[in-house]
Write an enzyme that holds these catalytic residues in place. Structure first.
Site, PDB file in Angstrom:
ATOM      1  N   ARG A 229     -25.412  14.790 -51.767  1.00  0.00           N
ATOM      2  CA  ARG A 229     -24.123  15.128 -51.146  1.00  0.00           C
ATOM      3  C   ARG A 229     -23.050  14.135 -51.547  1.00  0.00           C
ATOM      4  NH1 ARG A 229     -23.903  14.732 -45.364  1.00  0.00           N
ATOM      5  NH2 ARG A 229     -21.748  14.744 -46.020  1.00  0.00           N
TER       6      ARG A 229
ATOM      7  N   ARG B 181     -19.153  16.989 -42.998  1.00  0.00           N
ATOM      8  CA  ARG B 181     -18.203  16.543 -41.988  1.00  0.00           C
ATOM      9  C   ARG B 181     -16.772  16.937 -42.372  1.00  0.00           C
ATOM     10  NH1 ARG B 181     -18.604  15.215 -37.085  1.00  0.00           N
ATOM     11  NH2 ARG B 181     -16.891  13.938 -36.385  1.00  0.00           N
TER      12      ARG B 181
ATOM     13  N   CYS C  88     -23.534  13.994 -41.788  1.00  0.00           N
ATOM     14  CA  CYS C  88     -24.648  13.096 -41.478  1.00  0.00           C
ATOM     15  C   CYS C  88     -24.688  12.807 -39.988  1.00  0.00           C
ATOM     16  CB  CYS C  88     -24.460  11.759 -42.190  1.00  0.00           C
ATOM     17  SG  CYS C  88     -24.711  11.822 -43.958  1.00  0.00           S
TER      18      CYS C  88
ATOM     19  N   ARG D 145     -20.192  11.713 -33.084  1.00  0.00           N
ATOM     20  CA  ARG D 145     -18.998  11.649 -33.947  1.00  0.00           C
ATOM     21  C   ARG D 145     -17.944  12.609 -33.389  1.00  0.00           C
ATOM     22  NH1 ARG D 145     -20.756  11.853 -40.218  1.00  0.00           N
ATOM     23  NH2 ARG D 145     -18.692  10.938 -40.493  1.00  0.00           N
ATOM     24  N   PRO D 146     -17.275  12.202 -32.312  1.00  0.00           N
ATOM     25  CA  PRO D 146     -16.294  13.097 -31.690  1.00  0.00           C
ATOM     26  C   PRO D 146     -15.076  13.305 -32.592  1.00  0.00           C
ATOM     27  CG  PRO D 146     -16.171  10.916 -30.693  1.00  0.00           C
ATOM     28  CD  PRO D 146     -17.332  10.886 -31.641  1.00  0.00           C
ATOM     29  N   ILE D 147     -14.320  14.399 -32.334  1.00  0.00           N
ATOM     30  CA  ILE D 147     -13.064  14.606 -33.075  1.00  0.00           C
ATOM     31  C   ILE D 147     -11.885  14.730 -32.101  1.00  0.00           C
ATOM     32  CG2 ILE D 147     -14.129  15.600 -35.146  1.00  0.00           C
ATOM     33  CD1 ILE D 147     -13.179  18.364 -34.105  1.00  0.00           C
ATOM     34  N   ASP D 148     -12.046  14.097 -30.929  1.00  0.00           N
ATOM     35  CA  ASP D 148     -11.004  14.191 -29.910  1.00  0.00           C
ATOM     36  C   ASP D 148      -9.639  13.689 -30.399  1.00  0.00           C
ATOM     37  OD1 ASP D 148     -12.588  11.720 -29.862  1.00  0.00           O
ATOM     38  OD2 ASP D 148     -11.219  11.074 -28.285  1.00  0.00           O
TER      39      ASP D 148
ATOM     40  N   LYS E  68     -15.821  10.038 -53.263  1.00  0.00           N
ATOM     41  CA  LYS E  68     -16.246  11.200 -52.465  1.00  0.00           C
ATOM     42  C   LYS E  68     -15.314  11.405 -51.269  1.00  0.00           C
ATOM     43  CE  LYS E  68     -19.597  12.007 -48.776  1.00  0.00           C
ATOM     44  NZ  LYS E  68     -19.044  11.198 -47.660  1.00  0.00           N
ATOM     45  N   ASN E  69     -15.059  10.346 -50.521  1.00  0.00           N
ATOM     46  CA  ASN E  69     -14.308  10.543 -49.279  1.00  0.00           C
ATOM     47  C   ASN E  69     -12.829  10.844 -49.526  1.00  0.00           C
ATOM     48  OD1 ASN E  69     -16.592  10.407 -47.776  1.00  0.00           O
ATOM     49  ND2 ASN E  69     -16.331   8.279 -47.134  1.00  0.00           N
TER      50      ASN E  69
ATOM     51  N   ILE F 192     -18.812   0.618 -35.786  1.00  0.00           N
ATOM     52  CA  ILE F 192     -18.202   1.945 -36.006  1.00  0.00           C
ATOM     53  C   ILE F 192     -19.155   3.053 -35.527  1.00  0.00           C
ATOM     54  CG2 ILE F 192     -17.088   3.486 -37.688  1.00  0.00           C
ATOM     55  CD1 ILE F 192     -15.636   0.816 -37.606  1.00  0.00           C
TER      56      ILE F 192
ATOM     57  N   ASP G 128     -20.272   2.178 -44.276  1.00  0.00           N
ATOM     58  CA  ASP G 128     -21.029   2.920 -45.291  1.00  0.00           C
ATOM     59  C   ASP G 128     -21.839   1.991 -46.203  1.00  0.00           C
ATOM     60  OD1 ASP G 128     -19.809   5.122 -44.249  1.00  0.00           O
ATOM     61  OD2 ASP G 128     -18.353   5.346 -45.878  1.00  0.00           O
TER      62      ASP G 128
HETATM   63  N1  EPU Z   1     -13.807   8.545 -33.522  1.00  0.00           N
HETATM   64  C1  EPU Z   1     -13.557   8.994 -32.242  1.00  0.00           C
HETATM   65  N2  EPU Z   1     -12.805  10.114 -32.080  1.00  0.00           N
HETATM   66  C2  EPU Z   1     -12.290  10.788 -33.149  1.00  0.00           C
HETATM   67  C3  EPU Z   1     -12.542  10.325 -34.453  1.00  0.00           C
HETATM   68  C4  EPU Z   1     -13.316   9.188 -34.606  1.00  0.00           C
HETATM   69  O1  EPU Z   1     -14.011   8.410 -31.265  1.00  0.00           O
HETATM   70  O2  EPU Z   1     -11.600  11.788 -32.939  1.00  0.00           O
HETATM   71  C5  EPU Z   1     -14.612   7.325 -33.715  1.00  0.00           C
HETATM   72  C6  EPU Z   1     -15.911   7.604 -34.452  1.00  0.00           C
HETATM   73  O3  EPU Z   1     -16.929   8.051 -33.592  1.00  0.00           O
HETATM   74  C7  EPU Z   1     -16.201   6.268 -35.079  1.00  0.00           C
HETATM   75  C8  EPU Z   1     -14.800   5.718 -35.387  1.00  0.00           C
HETATM   76  O4  EPU Z   1     -13.916   6.460 -34.563  1.00  0.00           O
HETATM   77  O5  EPU Z   1     -16.801   5.416 -34.141  1.00  0.00           O
HETATM   78  C9  EPU Z   1     -14.348   5.854 -36.818  1.00  0.00           C
HETATM   79  O6  EPU Z   1     -14.569   7.169 -37.282  1.00  0.00           O
HETATM   80  P1  EPU Z   1     -13.684   7.838 -38.419  1.00  0.00           P
HETATM   81  O7  EPU Z   1     -12.977   8.997 -37.814  1.00  0.00           O
HETATM   82  O8  EPU Z   1     -12.880   6.801 -39.100  1.00  0.00           O
HETATM   83  O9  EPU Z   1     -14.799   8.400 -39.398  1.00  0.00           O
HETATM   84  P2  EPU Z   1     -14.782   9.755 -40.184  1.00  0.00           P
HETATM   85  O10 EPU Z   1     -13.398  10.038 -40.633  1.00  0.00           O
HETATM   86  O11 EPU Z   1     -15.520  10.814 -39.453  1.00  0.00           O
HETATM   87  C10 EPU Z   1     -15.092   8.627 -42.504  1.00  0.00           C
HETATM   88  C11 EPU Z   1     -16.029   8.785 -43.643  1.00  0.00           C
HETATM   89  C12 EPU Z   1     -17.378   8.176 -43.269  1.00  0.00           C
HETATM   90  C13 EPU Z   1     -17.191   6.729 -42.872  1.00  0.00           C
HETATM   91  C14 EPU Z   1     -16.164   6.614 -41.754  1.00  0.00           C
HETATM   92  C15 EPU Z   1     -15.833   5.192 -41.373  1.00  0.00           C
HETATM   93  C16 EPU Z   1     -15.306  10.820 -44.673  1.00  0.00           C
HETATM   94  C17 EPU Z   1     -15.548  12.247 -44.946  1.00  0.00           C
HETATM   95  N3  EPU Z   1     -16.204  10.193 -43.947  1.00  0.00           N
HETATM   96  O12 EPU Z   1     -15.655   9.372 -41.427  1.00  0.00           O
HETATM   97  O13 EPU Z   1     -18.164   8.255 -44.427  1.00  0.00           O
HETATM   98  O14 EPU Z   1     -18.422   6.196 -42.433  1.00  0.00           O
HETATM   99  O15 EPU Z   1     -14.934   7.257 -42.166  1.00  0.00           O
HETATM  100  O16 EPU Z   1     -15.329   4.505 -42.452  1.00  0.00           O
HETATM  101  O17 EPU Z   1     -14.317  10.260 -45.126  1.00  0.00           O
HETATM  102  C18 EPU Z   1     -20.165   8.336 -45.653  1.00  0.00           C
HETATM  103  O18 EPU Z   1     -19.467   8.427 -46.674  1.00  0.00           O
HETATM  104  O19 EPU Z   1     -21.405   8.125 -45.675  1.00  0.00           O
HETATM  105  C19 EPU Z   1     -19.524   8.482 -44.357  1.00  0.00           C
HETATM  106  C20 EPU Z   1     -20.202   8.744 -43.252  1.00  0.00           C
END
Ligand code: EPU
Length: 420
Positions: free
Chosen positions: A398, A94, A118, A123-126, A23-24, A328, A306
């Site tokens: 999902r 997401r 979810c 879950r910031p995207i900074d 999925k991811n 995480i 996960d």
């Molecule tokens: N983070 C920040 N700033 C950012 C981005 C991330 O502070 O700009 C923090 C997050 O808050 C978190 C950590 O960095 O504490 C890691 O987050 P990451 O960005 O790696 O997560 P993601 O890309 O949003 C993906 C998977 C998630 C999985 C996480 C961690 C996808 C679509 N989602 O999320 O999958 O939990 O990596 O491995 O690939 C799931 O499949 O159930 C799921 C939530």
């Protein structure tokens, strides 16, 4: 009227289950495909609702999206139009944020609503945005949408404060046509990142080092279509492996890459679960006596966040106290409240769950508050006495391809009902 998933527990599982494509990886590969100037064919696409939402977004962008076989998609971006993505589907998942990097990379500008997904705490995207800015983009956030523009994208050295999966992939896509070289330091190392880099390279990109902490992207002028097969879903695989450890007479989980699951498999062995390994499958039998273990979630190759939720119901069956430390997503414990309703003995303190086992679980009405919480409740339902009724099943759909059909084929008594 809404749909619930019902499970009658205590039926032992037996047989073989085939794991679907990741999925991811899929949710990043579909947006990545729009960087091509001709059709991209993707195999191993899981049948999950997130793919449908991404398809709706492709339609908005005038990208043709055709399912040519059960698990095969052709994405044709030949006539793509860069319009504002304010469609409701953006907030359903997401991964819609991958259109930021893909559209910025292709058109040097993108307007998109806030992504959804979810709720796992903040879950910031900074880091994604910081990366785009380092490449020369300016970002404006107004009326609930990001507007990201660049005169020109220029390669840069970008250090990620946290090894974020999403930021790594988004920066990779945004920099694909940038002038010169982009270097991402402290990049995330998840297998899904390698899969995206592999597809981009088949399209003609120059991405090196995916799977390590330093990724280098040399900008190229044009990307063309290609054919790509998605890697197996290590989280779906892990979920079925845990199900088997909880309730299998003997189950083989096939189409997996065992190396992607090392942190889970070694914890299960520590618990006393018997595992037979082959090249692309494992066979698992449930153990009579499970030992407790401590888990700390980390980015790959550490224990996947996960999988901590699906592992929790198994830990309720271990003889003693297990501790899960979540590093995480520190609030990712909503499943514990639902499991407590079913009889689990769990103490929660910030970022930590302490599971005191063994506890007898009983079927109850529970809510899948997020995708992996849903998976945890399905596992709990398999081992519980009586019937478990899971609400908000759409979270499960999902990310899990036909979870009920796969479990039925293993002998589980699981079915859906529409209720008032
Ligand atoms: N983070 C920040 N700033 C950012 C981005 C991330 O502070 O700009 C923090 C997050 O808050 C978190 C950590 O960095 O504490 C890691 O987050 P990451 O960005 O790696 O997560 P993601 O890309 O949003 C993906 C998977 C998630 C999985 C996480 C961690 C996808 C679509 N989602 O999320 O999958 O939990 O990596 O491995 O690939 C799931 O499949 O159930 C799921 C939530």
């Amino acid at each position: 009227m809404h749909e619930v998933l019902k499970i009658e527990g205590k039926h032992l599982l037996k047989g073989t289950v085939k794991i679907s494509g990741s999925k991811n990886a899929t949710v990043a590969l579909i947006p990545a495909a729009i960087l091509a100037d001709s059709p991209v064919t993707i195999w191993g696409v899981p049948n999950i609702s997130d793919v449908g939402y991404l398809g709706e977004l492709l339609e908005v962008l005038n990208v043709r999206f055709k399912q040519v076989a059960d698990d095969q998609l052709v994405i044709d971006p030949t006539n793509i139009q860069n319009v504002t993505l304010d469609h409701a589907a953006v907030t359903k998942l997401r991964a819609s944020y991958y259109f930021m990097g893909a559209l910025l990379g292709r058109f040097k500008n993108v307007s998109i609503k806030m992504p959804g997904g979810c709720y796992l705490g903040p879950r910031p995207i900074d880091l994604h945005l910081k990366g785009f800015e380092a490449l020369g983009a300016t970002i404006e956030f107004k009326q609930g949408a990001y507007h990201i523009n660049a005169e020109q994208l220029i390669g840069a050295k970008i250090y990620l404060d946290i090894a974020s999966v999403g930021a790594t992939i988004n920066i990779m896509m945004a920099s694909i046509h940038a002038l010169g070289r982009t270097i991402i330091e402290n990049a995330a190392k998840e297998p899904e990142i390698i899969d995206v880099a592999n597809m981009l390279n088949k399209m003609g990109a120059q991405v090196r080092g995916a799977g390590t902490t330093v990724i280098t992207i040399d900008g190229v002028d044009i990307l063309h279509g290609c054919a790509h097969e998605i890697i197996p879903d290590r989280i779906e695989a892990g979920t079925f492996i845990i199900m088997a450890a909880a309730a299998a007479e003997e189950v083989t989980i096939e189409n997996i890459i065992p190396q992607h699951l090392e942190s889970l498999l070694s914890k299960l062995e520590e618990m006393g679960v018997s595992i037979d390994y082959s090249l692309d499958k494992v066979t698992i039998r449930r153990a009579e006596h499970l030992k407790p273990v401590d888990i700390k979630t980390l980015s790959y190759p550490g224990f996947a966040t996960d999988l901590q939720q699906p592992l929790t119901p198994l830990l309720t069956q271990a003889e003693g106290k297990s501790v899960i430390s979540e590093t995480i997503y520190v609030e990712r414990f909503k499943h514990c409240q639902e499991l407590q309703r079913m009889g689990a003995n769990i103490d929660l303190i910030p970022a930590t769950a302490m599971i005191n086992g063994p506890s007898k679980l009983y079927g109850d009405k529970v809510i899948a508050t997020d995708l992996r919480c849903g998976a945890a409740l399905v596992i709990a339902g398999l081992i519980a006495e009586g019937i478990t009724e899971i609400h908000d099943v759409y979270h499960i759909d999902r990310g899990y391809d036909n979870i009920d059909a796969k479990l039925k084929s293993l002998g589980a008594n699981i079915w859906r009902e529409t209720i008032e």
